[in-house]
Design a protein around this motif. Structure first.
Motif: not given
Length: 391
Positions: A181-206
């Motif tokens: 789809a055109p790039k504005h029209r092929g996007i969806s929004a998902l609520i993703i719990p952060t404890d699901l397998p495969g989610v990796e979060r890497r904080p970094f400093a400012s």
């Protein structure tokens, strides 16, 4: 021209003032804000629940969701009273101001009860997964994909600058569900719990403070997200995104006004050059309040103008940045070492009780980037207000 509020708005203010006098904890004004916007201290969680239960957390929300169906003018005086006392509106601002608000606008009743209410009560925290390494300010250029597989979406990709993600319980994540789809029209929004397998979060400093961890890289590797976590219709994420960023649009300028007032209070100019800069900034602050008040009045009359909000966002964020820069210059070299040396070590005429000017200056850049960069705001103003052709 009416420069005062009607009696019903002032009564609303008086009711809120009485509530604050009775319930406000001592820590609310003095408590230090955590470095992560996904981290809510226990005292702040308790205070947020009190606000939620009495309908004072987000007054514009419906009853039962931390509000009381307040109008825009009532919401304005609510913010005004919080600012007057130096109270943080929320320790997880993207959670209550963007993500819960998006759930209330686009979510099902089950989604509202499952996520919006707990986020507003402070039982859950949330982060916003929009920006990507190759699509910082261009949401339509995102590449994180979600492929439907029966009753789940399989998500692969990366987000960055995801504030508070390492402490958040859920992520409102924008993904590409139709690559054809055109790039504005092929996007969806998902609520993703952060404890699901495969989610990796890497904080970094400012750059402001190496010990201040808020920004994150978030990686999704074959994350299986239940299809019931889809927010709004599939491939309608662009609409959700615009709604997400627009929820606090009418009052966003007030946060810049408060910061500008604080900077001007701490910046004591010496000599004609500094005094001239100070006067210009004071005029900017007054212009911001007058234009903002006019915009609020229009919104109250049903005349919402998103392009006008771009003017306020641009004026407010850049005025704060200029004020920080001028104050830093006035502080001199003593303000530059960081993080151990602050303005109080400088021999220049800067309020000793003020935070380090270097940090305040560097943090000011966030205001000209988050919520749409200054460049984007100028493009909106050029096209929608000045009528210039698309470049």
């Amino acid at each position: 021209m009416q420069l005062s509020f009607d009696a019903d708005v002032e009564e609303f203010r008086a009711e809120f003032v009485r509530f604050l006098d009775e319930h406000l904890p001592a820590d609310a004004a003095a408590g230090e804000r955590p470095g992560s916007t996904g981290d809510i201290p226990e005292w702040a969680r308790a205070w947020q629940r009190v606000l939620f239960e009495h309908g004072w957390l987000v007054p514009g929300n419906p009853p039962g969701y931390g509000g009381r169906g307040a109008g825009i003018l009532q919401q304005y005086v609510h913010r005004e009273e919080l600012a007057r006392r130096g109270i943080y509106e929320n320790f997880n601002p993207q959670g209550s101001g963007i993500i819960a608000a998006s759930l209330l606008t686009f979510g099902t009743e089950e989604q509202k009860q499952r996520w919006a209410a707990p986020i507003l009560r402070g039982d859950l925290t949330a982060a916003l997964g929009m920006s990507e390494p190759g699509a910082g300010s261009d949401l339509a250029g995102l590449r994180t994909r979600a492929v439907r597989d029966g009753d789940v979406y399989v998500v692969d990709g990366q987000k960055v600058w995801t504030s508070g993600a390492h402490d958040a319980d859920v992520l409102l994540t924008f993904v590409r569900t139709d690559p054809e789809a055109p790039k504005h029209r092929g996007i969806s929004a998902l609520i993703i719990p952060t404890d699901l397998p495969g989610v990796e979060r890497r904080p970094f400093a400012s750059v402001c403070d190496p010990g201040d961890l808020d920004f994150n890289e978030v990686f999704f590797s074959g994350v299986r997200v239940p299809a019931e976590n889809l927010l709004g219709p599939e491939n309608q994420g662009w609409r959700v995104a615009n709604g997400s960023l627009g929820h606090e649009r009418n009052l966003l300028w007030t946060s810049f006004a408060v910061r500008l007032d604080g900077l001007l209070a701490d910046f004591h100019p010496v000599g004609p050059v500094q005094e001239d800069r100070y006067a210009t900034l004071a005029l900017d602050a007054q212009a911001l309040r007058l234009l903002g008040s006019g915009a609020v009045a229009k919104a109250a009359a049903g005349e919402d103008d998103p392009a006008e909000m771009s003017v306020l966002k641009l004026l407010g964020s850049e005025a704060v940045q200029r004020a920080s820069e001028h104050a830093l210059a006035a502080a001199g070299g003593g303000a530059l070492p960081h993080p151990d040396v602050t303005a109080r070590h400088s021999p220049f005429n800067v309020d000793e009780s003020a935070p380090g000017w270097f940090e305040r200056f560097v943090r000011s850049f966030a205001g000209t980037i988050a919520g749409g960069t200054s460049e984007i705001q100028r493009t909106i103003i050029a096209e929608r207000i000045l009528g210039l052709p698309r470049g």
